[in-house]
Design a protein around this motif. Structure first.
Motif, PDB file in Angstrom:
ATOM      1  N   THR A 143      63.736  26.535  28.489  1.00 47.91           N
ATOM      2  CA  THR A 143      64.687  25.948  29.435  1.00 47.91           C
ATOM      3  C   THR A 143      65.557  24.972  28.661  1.00 47.91           C
ATOM      4  O   THR A 143      65.040  24.131  27.934  1.00 47.91           O
ATOM      5  CB  THR A 143      63.945  25.217  30.562  1.00 47.91           C
ATOM      6  OG1 THR A 143      63.155  26.161  31.283  1.00 47.91           O
ATOM      7  CG2 THR A 143      64.932  24.557  31.505  1.00 47.91           C
ATOM      8  N   VAL A 144      66.879  25.125  28.799  1.00 45.19           N
ATOM      9  CA  VAL A 144      67.790  24.252  28.060  1.00 45.19           C
ATOM     10  C   VAL A 144      68.396  23.227  29.007  1.00 45.19           C
ATOM     11  O   VAL A 144      68.845  23.578  30.103  1.00 45.19           O
ATOM     12  CB  VAL A 144      68.934  25.068  27.412  1.00 45.19           C
ATOM     13  CG1 VAL A 144      69.814  24.166  26.569  1.00 45.19           C
ATOM     14  CG2 VAL A 144      68.373  26.202  26.567  1.00 45.19           C
ATOM     15  N   MET A 145      68.383  21.983  28.572  1.00 49.12           N
ATOM     16  CA  MET A 145      68.967  20.923  29.389  1.00 49.12           C
ATOM     17  C   MET A 145      70.090  20.243  28.628  1.00 49.12           C
ATOM     18  O   MET A 145      70.034  20.120  27.393  1.00 49.12           O
ATOM     19  CB  MET A 145      67.916  19.884  29.749  1.00 49.12           C
ATOM     20  CG  MET A 145      66.901  20.387  30.738  1.00 49.12           C
ATOM     21  SD  MET A 145      65.796  19.082  31.266  1.00 49.12           S
ATOM     22  CE  MET A 145      66.908  18.063  32.209  1.00 49.12           C
TER      23      MET A 145
ATOM     24  N   VAL B  64      58.237  19.647  25.346  1.00 50.88           N
ATOM     25  CA  VAL B  64      59.590  19.132  25.187  1.00 50.88           C
ATOM     26  C   VAL B  64      59.881  19.029  23.708  1.00 50.88           C
ATOM     27  O   VAL B  64      59.070  18.501  22.957  1.00 50.88           O
ATOM     28  CB  VAL B  64      59.713  17.732  25.818  1.00 50.88           C
ATOM     29  CG1 VAL B  64      61.057  17.112  25.504  1.00 50.88           C
ATOM     30  CG2 VAL B  64      59.496  17.827  27.307  1.00 50.88           C
ATOM     31  N   THR B  65      61.007  19.541  23.281  1.00 44.89           N
ATOM     32  CA  THR B  65      61.321  19.432  21.870  1.00 44.89           C
ATOM     33  C   THR B  65      62.804  19.613  21.627  1.00 44.89           C
ATOM     34  O   THR B  65      63.549  20.004  22.517  1.00 44.89           O
ATOM     35  CB  THR B  65      60.535  20.486  21.062  1.00 44.89           C
ATOM     36  OG1 THR B  65      60.798  20.313  19.674  1.00 44.89           O
ATOM     37  CG2 THR B  65      60.984  21.886  21.465  1.00 44.89           C
ATOM     38  N   HIS B  66      63.239  19.291  20.450  1.00 42.81           N
ATOM     39  CA  HIS B  66      64.596  19.639  20.044  1.00 42.81           C
ATOM     40  C   HIS B  66      64.591  20.353  18.707  1.00 42.81           C
ATOM     41  O   HIS B  66      65.630  20.533  18.102  1.00 42.81           O
ATOM     42  CB  HIS B  66      65.470  18.385  19.964  1.00 42.81           C
ATOM     43  CG  HIS B  66      64.862  17.322  19.133  1.00 42.81           C
ATOM     44  ND1 HIS B  66      64.186  16.251  19.654  1.00 42.81           N
ATOM     45  CD2 HIS B  66      64.797  17.181  17.804  1.00 42.81           C
ATOM     46  CE1 HIS B  66      63.751  15.490  18.680  1.00 42.81           C
ATOM     47  NE2 HIS B  66      64.098  16.032  17.549  1.00 42.81           N
ATOM     48  N   LYS B  67      63.435  20.718  18.238  1.00 40.63           N
ATOM     49  CA  LYS B  67      63.361  21.429  16.964  1.00 40.63           C
ATOM     50  C   LYS B  67      63.243  22.920  17.236  1.00 40.63           C
ATOM     51  O   LYS B  67      62.217  23.394  17.715  1.00 40.63           O
ATOM     52  CB  LYS B  67      62.149  20.937  16.168  1.00 40.63           C
ATOM     53  CG  LYS B  67      62.255  19.475  15.805  1.00 40.63           C
ATOM     54  CD  LYS B  67      61.412  19.126  14.613  1.00 40.63           C
ATOM     55  CE  LYS B  67      61.574  17.654  14.273  1.00 40.63           C
ATOM     56  NZ  LYS B  67      60.665  17.223  13.239  1.00 40.63           N
TER      57      LYS B  67
ATOM     58  N   VAL C  16      61.028  23.069  26.767  1.00 44.30           N
ATOM     59  CA  VAL C  16      62.224  22.463  27.369  1.00 44.30           C
ATOM     60  C   VAL C  16      62.983  21.793  26.239  1.00 44.30           C
ATOM     61  O   VAL C  16      62.456  20.905  25.569  1.00 44.30           O
ATOM     62  CB  VAL C  16      61.836  21.425  28.441  1.00 44.30           C
ATOM     63  CG1 VAL C  16      63.079  20.766  29.014  1.00 44.30           C
ATOM     64  CG2 VAL C  16      61.012  22.071  29.530  1.00 44.30           C
ATOM     65  N   VAL C  17      64.210  22.256  25.997  1.00 42.05           N
ATOM     66  CA  VAL C  17      64.946  21.748  24.840  1.00 42.05           C
ATOM     67  C   VAL C  17      66.236  21.078  25.277  1.00 42.05           C
ATOM     68  O   VAL C  17      66.748  21.316  26.375  1.00 42.05           O
ATOM     69  CB  VAL C  17      65.257  22.880  23.838  1.00 42.05           C
ATOM     70  CG1 VAL C  17      63.976  23.520  23.363  1.00 42.05           C
ATOM     71  CG2 VAL C  17      66.194  23.901  24.446  1.00 42.05           C
TER      72      VAL C  17
END
Lengths: 383, 551, 291
Positions: B223-225, B208-211, B47-48
């Motif tokens: 999954t993009v939020m 959960v990550t943003h990298k 989930v990014v």
């Protein structure tokens, strides 16, 4: 739309200030009633006797004033420490050291100089003596981050033992006693010398010193740069650090100041009452100073009122001794402290008073209760 | 051995997790506005999204920590909306938090079994605990030394222990919140290996990550939020990092003739397989639309002596060995340099070091040529370095002090004559600052605690932007601040820039960086990985640099 | 003479060992133990009352333990349930116990300084070696630290105590009842410290006003000096007791004044605080009232 929501009304500030004290007094009343009843006496009669014996006659008032003088000093000492976020449990030894140094100065000053010269010098000596004892835990906290609570407790024992040894090992003490030679030339006159009514009581003009000290400390805390920085460190050391305030040095200054104030309290006995130093004269006044500042909500004016309260209790204990052991008062002292310590937001919840809407319950910062950082070995601040 | 779960662990058909229409609010902030998540059993699912997109909140709803205000949660076919963490753990759902919950002075085994310790009589059967743990480590492929103290472990090893904790309690669905945020690259590789092993053993993993750079090899679905909503559900092997980054940050704002934005940001793209979202209003508590930067203002003159020069700064961090790694940067007078980047890449440590609140291991900090690296905070203040801290409640304000008292913090000396504070001058100063910065209510004696977040921040800004400052370090200057105050503060920053001041701006809000900066430096992993003039920057071009996707 | 000194050391050490064991337990669970002095004094008084009205030392022991448990519960109520500042609560409790013992001393025995003679575990010559070694409290006192070491390091309860004192959030997240563990630790510490008071009262066959005379604080010093580890703290207790015993033996010669010997534990703790004998790191969650 944005007009700034007021989260803390005057009413809530008042709650914080008054409520714990009122609760504590209530608890003390109830506890006292229980003890009195257990001794087979009627509470009403005992409380009335207590009031008669303290505020009901001049001698009683005198005694209350005398005891309140010492308690004001120790209370102020602990208050100054708490304002900087430090818990000074060492007021007892700082008080004793101050009294000792005052007596030493009195012995050094030639009688020819008289009280006008001798007394101020002795007061300065008392302040320096107390300051020296306050310096050690201050340094330990500033340099090594050590618990000032433990340090002051330990140092209490060390200093009191040292003073006891000095008295017991002869030389300074009058033979067969544990007190020094009397120095009437450095005496602070009794109130009785001016107001006949106080005849027989220990009340003396050191009370003026205590009053002046209260005013000076209030001025220092709320009107000077030093006080501003000291309180900032106590309230929010991280913000103080961001503002360029040197936090460890402030801690050191606070402890030295605290010790000095407690030391001055020693002159009440040594110069005003007995004109000599006696081993053990402190008699627990240093520890009671903690209670005084807690009940007095850490404010100089509150300290004075609380000192009068505890002095009344103490003197009142003597007055009721015929009916109930005066030790009841000591129990009440402990109960009051415990009650104040456990009250606060809990009490408000008990009385179902919620904080005003909108505000996440920001924990009210602790100028009135010892902050969580007091005594902690580490803080968020560097050094 | 893992405890028996009450529900069947896998179903023949049907997703492991189905969350639909999740709404979660915290006071005025809507963390999840309409979030969804579908996870296939036995996969690794990421989930990014940016900071504030609502990822952590969504997963905490899943793990039982939060109850959603609306929406449904199904785990292995069972409706579990609003369940507790205890129920979740019993059903085989385990969460590994970003901030580890480990007792440093206990051993690995003791930490893992805490709460369900095996005993033999009175004794805590350490041998049995270690044996079970070793067995679990073997079957799951996670190496561990049961007898080591947790405080001696590296961050990666500690994280493995956290995972083992969940497995020991029978977790078949693992949720990991920003697991790579604190890991070095080799540790990240190790983590992927571990997750793959777990997946091969039948577990389902949601992280959960943003990298983004690392996700492509490891995950099955993404999954993009954004802004509290799910804006995309992508199949990893059919998409690209660039596409993901674009979906995360959204398209740039279109401007009309006067420079004001038209409508709102549009989400979704046509490139990737996924949902196309309708135009949404983007003005939530965490996602603002900022005015475009000044047009027609001349670019700052570059002089030989920069106002602020950072040379090869190395700063130690609490988690990673080096929070800042040989960083160099220059800021000229009359320039705003914005440091873009996801939080946790060393920005906090960098700003603290320049402000004097943190020690520098190596390197130098120079202001107009003067080496201030070893100066205490007070001396830096006198040299014109001011600091708007990112946490105004902890570092910025003494909440129980009045507005006036807070305004003089740092320069109380100026207001004191022979020790005594001149209250009249303080009041005059406070009234002037309050008026200049429109602080409300305009009562200098009001305790700072009584003001709204925006006005509190205005106090800090008013204090840190006196007439004579030289370098301003502005860290998250508009966080938690209402729109009106944001615009005001931005105007102040622009005015200072026009007046020739140097400003180093750090913000997790990319839009803010884009709205204010002359130059933008992207910080990732303690380094500056990209520097670009504003004219050449955009959300899409910066996104990959911020997330490490651009190699 | 060596024998006499060693015997004295053991006798002096017993109350320290009891109180310090309570201190280690409570502080490892995260609660500051300033009230050890009060617990001990309360135990001494309880033991006196019990021995007087019950007629035997065992009755005294039971009553003393009960007093300690009760005081521990009060402390736990204030600190764990109400989240009061633990330092203030400790100081308050000590003051209260002094007052209460004095008050009830008068009430029960009509004296403000001491109680009448009560039964102890020994006979007339109870300071002698034979009587000392026949005293069950001596053996209990010598055993308490090793037992505590076992409990803290090897039992489930001890593991939870350590977790709760270091990082209560971690324990909480795994379902450990942090408050329950702390209650148990504090109440037990009350009982343990009270045993020290029982020894004093039953050994001297009476209760005298403030008879603990700061021993609770010496025990706290031993805890800190011993870095919150049972065996180390136990060694510290023996060390302090040995210095005292030595001084008593050489009292006639005035080699070292008794006041200086009395100072030793405190000076050593100050030295430890300054980090001069290695870092003295308390349990991380010690003293936190939010915890």
């Amino acid at each position: 739309m944005d007009d700034g929501r007021r989260r803390m009304t005057g009413r809530r500030a008042l709650d914080e200030a008054i409520l714990p004290t009122l609760t504590a007094l209530l608890v003390a009343l109830v506890a006292g009633d229980l003890l009195i009843l257990s001794y087979g006496q009627a509470p009403g009669a005992v409380w009335r006797l207590m009031l008669d014996g303290t505020w009901g006659n001049a001698y009683g008032i005198g005694q209350v004033l005398y005891k309140a003088t010492t308690l004001t000093c120790t209370g102020l000492a602990v208050a100054v420490g708490l304002r900087a976020g430090l818990f000074n449990i060492g007021a007892e030894s700082q008080l004793a050291a101050g009294g000792f140094c005052a007596a030493m100065m009195a012995l050094l000053v030639p009688p020819a100089f008289g009280p006008i010269v001798a007394v101020p010098l002795c007061i300065v000596a008392a302040a320096l003596g107390g300051a020296a004892v306050g310096f050690v835990p201050g340094l330990l906290r500033a340099r090594f981050g050590a618990h000032e609570v433990i340090a002051t407790i330990m140092l209490n024992f060390v200093v009191l033992a040292l003073l006891n040894w000095v008295m017991a090992s002869g030389g300074l003490a009058v033979p067969e006693t544990l007190h020094t030679r009397a120095t009437p030339h450095a005496a602070v006159p009794r109130l009785a010398s001016v107001f006949d009514a106080f005849h027989g009581s220990a009340a003396n003009f050191t009370i003026v010193v205590a009053v002046l000290l209260t005013l000076v400390i209030a001025w220092l805390l709320f009107r000077t740069r030093l006080g501003y920085e000291l309180r900032a460190v106590g309230l929010q050391p991280a913000a103080a650090e961001n503002g360029g305030i040197r936090v460890p040095r402030t801690w050191l200054v606070a402890m030295v100041l605290s010790g000095a104030i407690a030391g001055i309290g020693g002159t009440n006995f040594v110069l005003g009452y007995k004109t000599y130093y006696e081993d053990g004269f402190a008699g627990g006044a240093g520890f009671l100073g903690i209670a005084v500042t807690l009940v007095g909500r850490n404010h100089p004016l509150g300290v004075v009122l609380a000192a009068l309260f505890f002095a009344t209790l103490s003197q009142g204990g003597l007055a009721i001794h015929a009916l109930v052991p005066k030790q009841m008062v000591e129990v009440l002292e402990g109960v009051v402290i415990l009650a104040v310590a456990t009250s606060g937001h809990r009490v408000r919840r008990l009385l179902r008073m919620r904080p005003r809407t909108g505000a996440p319950a920001a924990p009210v910062a602790a100028p009135v209760t010892p902050p969580a950082t007091a005594g902690a070995a580490s803080t968020t601040v560097r050094g | 051995m893992p405890r028996h779960a009450a529900t069947p662990r896998t179903t023949a058909a049907g997703p492991a997790v189905r969350m639909t229409g999740i709404v979660k609010r915290f006071g005025a902030v809507t963390a999840n506005a309409d979030a969804s998540l579908v996870v296939t059993p036995g996969e690794i699912h990421a989930v990014v999204g940016e900071n504030g997109a609502g990822k952590s909140t969504l997963l905490r709803v899943l793990s039982g920590m939060f109850t959603p205000d609306a929406g449904t949660v199904e785990v292995f076919g069972r409706d579990v909306t609003g369940w507790s963490t205890a129920q979740a753990i019993a059903a085989g759902v385990g969460m590994v938090h970003q901030h580890f919950m480990l007792v440093p002075t206990l051993t690995v085994a003791e930490n893992v079994v805490l709460g369900i310790e095996p005993t033999s009589g009175l004794r805590f059967d350490r041998a049995q605990a270690e044996r079970r743990l070793a067995e679990l480590a073997r079957t799951s492929g996670l190496a561990c030394e049961p007898g080591r103290l947790v405080r001696d472990l590296s961050v990666g090893e500690a994280q493995r222990v956290e995972i083992l904790k969940t497995l020991y309690r029978g977790a078949r669905l693992l949720i990991l919140d920003e697991p790579t945020a604190v890991l070095s690259p080799p540790e990240v590789d190790e983590l992927w290996r571990v997750l793959r092993t777990l997946r091969d053993g039948g577990a389902t993993v949601v992280l959960v990550t943003h990298k983004l750079d690392e996700l492509m090899d490891v995950t099955d679905h993404i999954t993009v939020m954004r802004a509290g909503r799910t804006v995309g559900a992508l199949v990893t092997r059919r998409t690209t990092p660039a596409a993901i980054a674009t979906a995360m940050v959204g398209r740039a704002v279109a401007l009309d003739a006067s420079g004001m934005p038209i409508g709102a940001a549009v989400s979704g793209t046509d490139d990737a397989e996924g949902t196309r979202d309708a135009a949404t209003t983007a003005t939530t508590a965490t996602h603002h639309v900022f005015r475009a930067p000044d047009v027609g203002v001349p670019t700052p003159a570059y002089s030989d002596t920069p106002r602020l020069a950072l040379e090869e700064l190395v700063i130690a961090g609490t988690r990673r060995a080096r929070a800042v790694d040989a960083l160099s940067l220059r800021v000229q007078p009359g320039e705003i340099v914005g440091i873009a980047g996801v939080e946790g890449n060393g920005q906090t440590e960098l700003v603290e070091a320049i402000a004097g609140l943190r020690e520098v291991e190596r390197g130098r900090i120079l202001v107009d040529g003067t080496d201030v690296t070893r100066f205490p905070v007070g001396k830096r203040l006198r040299h014109g370095i001011t600091h708007i801290p990112e946490d105004r409640h902890a570092r910025g304000l003494v909440l129980d002090y009045s507005i006036a008292e807070n305004l003089i913090l740092g320069r109380q000396r100026h207001f004191a004559r022979s020790g005594r504070i001149d209250r009249r001058r303080v009041r005059q100063f406070a009234e002037e600052r309050i008026a200049a910065f429109d602080i409300r209510p305009a009562d200098p004696d009001l305790p700072a605690r009584a003001l709204s977040g925006g006005n509190q921040q205005k106090i800090v800004v008013a204090r840190e932007m006196p007439a004579d400052f030289r370098v301003l370090l502005a860290s998250q200057p508009t966080r938690g601040v209402d729109v009106g105050a944001i615009e005001f503060i931005h105007d102040q920053l622009r005015a200072a820039r026009r007046a020739g001041k140097a400003i180093l701006l750090v913000s997790a809000e990319l839009n803010e960086i884009l709205a204010l900066s002359d130059r933008i430096a992207v910080m990732y992993g303690g380094r500056i990985v990209h520097v670009v003039p504003r004219a050449e920057a955009s959300e899409e071009s910066l996104g990959p640099w911020m997330t490490g996707a651009a190699a | 003479m060596i024998g006499a000194i060693l015997l004295q050391t053991l006798r002096i050490a017993v109350p320290y060992l009891f109180a310090a064991s309570g201190g280690v337990l409570a502080e490892r669970a995260g609660i500051v133990s300033l009230a050890l002095e009060g617990f001990m004094l309360g135990g001494a008084f309880g033991a006196t009352l019990g021995a007087y009205y019950g007629g035997s030392a065992w009755a005294g022991l039971a009553a003393g333990i009960a007093a300690g448990l009760l005081l521990g519960a009060i402390h736990a109520l204030a600190c764990v349930r109400f989240g009061a500042n633990q330092i203030v609560a400790g100081v308050a409790l000590n003051l209260m116990v002094v007052g209460l013992t004095r008050f009830f001393l008068r009430l029960a025995f009509g004296s403000s300084s001491n109680s009448p003679r009560v039964a102890g575990f020994g006979g007339e010559g109870s300071a002698g070696a034979l009587a000392t070694f026949a005293n069950p409290l001596l053996w209990l006192g010598l055993a308490v630290m090793p037992v505590l070491a076992f409990v803290v390091m090897r039992t489930r309860f001890g593991l939870r105590v350590r977790a709760v004192g270091e990082k209560p959030e971690a324990a909480e997240s795994l379902g450990v009842r942090v408050n329950g563990v702390r209650w148990l630790a504090v109440v037990t510490s009350g009982g343990l410290a009270a045993l020290g008071g029982c020894w004093l009262a039953l050994d001297q066959h009476q209760f005298t006003d403030q008879m603990t005379a700061g021993r609770g604080f010496i025990a706290l010093a031993a805890v800190i000096f011993g870095r919150w580890e049972p065996v180390r703290a136990g060694v510290a207790c023996l060390l302090f007791a040995f210095a005292e015993a030595l001084q008593i033996q050489v009292q006639g010669t005035n080699a070292i004044p008794s006041q200086f010997v009395a100072m030793i534990p405190y000076v050593l703790t100050l030295v430890a605080l300054a980090g001069l004998v290695g870092r003295s790191v308390p349990p991380a969650a010690l003293g936190r009232s939010d915890g």
